[in-house]
Design a protein around this motif. Structure first.
Motif, short mmCIF file in Angstrom:
data_model
loop_
_atom_site.label_atom_id
_atom_site.label_comp_id
_atom_site.label_asym_id
_atom_site.label_seq_id
_atom_site.Cartn_x
_atom_site.Cartn_y
_atom_site.Cartn_z
N MET A 1 10.76 24.07 -8.08
CA MET A 1 11.64 23.17 -7.70
C MET A 1 12.90 22.93 -8.39
O MET A 1 12.82 23.11 -9.53
N GLY A 2 14.06 22.67 -7.87
CA GLY A 2 15.23 22.42 -8.76
C GLY A 2 15.40 21.25 -9.21
O GLY A 2 14.67 20.33 -9.09
N SER A 3 16.43 20.81 -9.72
CA SER A 3 16.71 19.58 -10.30
C SER A 3 16.98 18.40 -9.40
O SER A 3 17.17 18.69 -8.14
N LEU A 4 16.81 17.38 -9.63
CA LEU A 4 17.10 16.24 -8.83
C LEU A 4 18.45 16.01 -8.46
O LEU A 4 19.44 16.10 -9.00
N LYS A 5 18.61 15.48 -7.02
CA LYS A 5 19.69 15.30 -6.31
C LYS A 5 19.56 13.69 -5.88
O LYS A 5 18.65 13.28 -5.21
N LYS A 6 20.61 13.04 -6.12
CA LYS A 6 20.89 11.66 -5.99
C LYS A 6 21.39 11.36 -4.78
O LYS A 6 22.63 11.96 -4.29
N ARG A 7 20.87 10.41 -3.72
CA ARG A 7 21.74 9.88 -2.60
C ARG A 7 21.51 8.52 -2.65
O ARG A 7 20.60 7.87 -3.18
N SER A 8 22.67 7.81 -2.25
CA SER A 8 22.49 6.33 -1.95
C SER A 8 22.37 5.99 -0.67
O SER A 8 22.49 6.55 0.43
N VAL A 9 21.44 5.05 -0.58
CA VAL A 9 20.66 4.40 0.70
C VAL A 9 20.78 3.05 0.77
O VAL A 9 20.65 2.37 -0.51
N ASN A 10 20.97 2.21 1.87
CA ASN A 10 20.99 0.89 2.06
C ASN A 10 19.78 0.21 2.40
O ASN A 10 19.14 0.72 3.64
N LEU A 11 18.82 -0.14 1.72
CA LEU A 11 17.43 -0.97 2.04
C LEU A 11 17.49 -2.39 2.01
O LEU A 11 17.84 -2.72 0.89
N ALA A 12 17.36 -3.00 3.19
CA ALA A 12 17.24 -4.36 3.38
C ALA A 12 18.59 -5.15 2.68
O ALA A 12 18.40 -6.17 2.25
N GLY A 13 19.68 -4.31 3.12
CA GLY A 13 20.78 -5.04 2.66
C GLY A 13 21.34 -4.82 1.20
O GLY A 13 22.24 -5.27 0.97
N HIS A 14 20.60 -3.77 0.32
CA HIS A 14 20.81 -3.63 -0.98
C HIS A 14 21.16 -2.03 -1.07
O HIS A 14 20.09 -1.33 -0.57
N ALA A 15 22.15 -1.54 -1.72
CA ALA A 15 22.54 -0.27 -2.02
C ALA A 15 21.39 0.30 -3.01
O ALA A 15 20.98 -0.38 -4.14
N THR A 16 20.58 1.26 -2.95
CA THR A 16 19.92 1.96 -3.92
C THR A 16 19.90 3.40 -3.92
O THR A 16 20.58 3.83 -3.01
N SER A 17 19.77 3.93 -5.08
CA SER A 17 19.99 5.27 -5.47
C SER A 17 18.53 6.00 -5.60
O SER A 17 17.80 5.32 -6.05
N LEU A 18 18.31 7.13 -4.69
CA LEU A 18 17.04 7.81 -4.74
C LEU A 18 17.28 9.08 -5.21
O LEU A 18 18.10 9.78 -4.80
N ALA A 19 16.34 9.54 -6.08
CA ALA A 19 16.56 10.97 -6.64
C ALA A 19 15.40 11.76 -6.40
O ALA A 19 14.21 11.35 -6.56
N LEU A 20 15.49 12.91 -5.46
CA LEU A 20 14.70 13.74 -5.24
C LEU A 20 14.93 15.22 -5.32
O LEU A 20 16.15 15.56 -5.49
N GLU A 21 14.20 15.79 -5.61
CA GLU A 21 14.41 17.49 -5.52
C GLU A 21 14.99 17.96 -3.98
O GLU A 21 14.73 17.37 -3.08
N PRO A 22 15.77 18.80 -4.24
CA PRO A 22 16.48 19.22 -2.84
C PRO A 22 15.46 19.65 -1.76
O PRO A 22 15.73 19.37 -0.69
N GLU A 23 14.38 20.34 -2.08
CA GLU A 23 13.43 20.62 -1.04
C GLU A 23 12.91 19.44 -0.52
O GLU A 23 12.70 19.62 0.76
N PHE A 24 12.70 18.29 -1.04
CA PHE A 24 12.07 17.30 -0.57
C PHE A 24 13.37 16.38 0.40
O PHE A 24 12.99 15.98 1.33
N TRP A 25 14.58 16.42 -0.18
CA TRP A 25 15.57 16.14 0.76
C TRP A 25 15.54 16.79 1.97
O TRP A 25 15.85 16.21 3.29
N ALA A 26 15.54 18.36 2.05
CA ALA A 26 15.39 19.04 3.12
C ALA A 26 14.43 18.71 4.06
O ALA A 26 14.53 18.56 5.37
N ALA A 27 13.26 18.29 3.56
CA ALA A 27 11.93 18.10 4.28
C ALA A 27 12.33 16.63 5.14
O ALA A 27 11.82 16.58 6.26
#
Length: 69
Positions: A1-27
C-alpha cells in the motif's frame, strides 16, 4: 500500500482531516458511487456507527467488510 493521503470532511458541522491509503480512498469512493451518495455522506455514515474505534480504522474496516473480506 502507498503512503497516506489526507482529505478534509465535515462531520457534524466540524471540519476533520482523514488520512487513508489511496487504495482505501478508492474503495470508499467506489462504495459511495455504488450507494449513490457523496464520500462525505459515506464517511458520516461510518462515523455514526464506529463506536470507540478511530475514524480511519473504522473506514478501513468498513471498506473491507463491503468488499466481502
Amino acid at each position: 500500500m502507498g503512503s497516506l493521503k489526507k482529505r478534509s470532511v465535515n462531520l457534524a458541522g466540524h471540519a476533520t482531516s482523514l488520512a487513508l491509503e489511496p487504495e482505501f480512498w478508492a474503495a470508499l469512493d467506489g462504495i459511495a458511487k455504488q450507494d449513490a451518495i457523496s464520500i462525505a455522506a459515506l464517511i458520516q455514515r461510518i462515523d455514526v456507527g464506529r463506536g470507540e474505534r478511530p475514524l480511519a480504522s473504522a473506514c478501513r474496516v468498513y471498506a473491507l467488510e463491503r468488499a466481502g473480506a
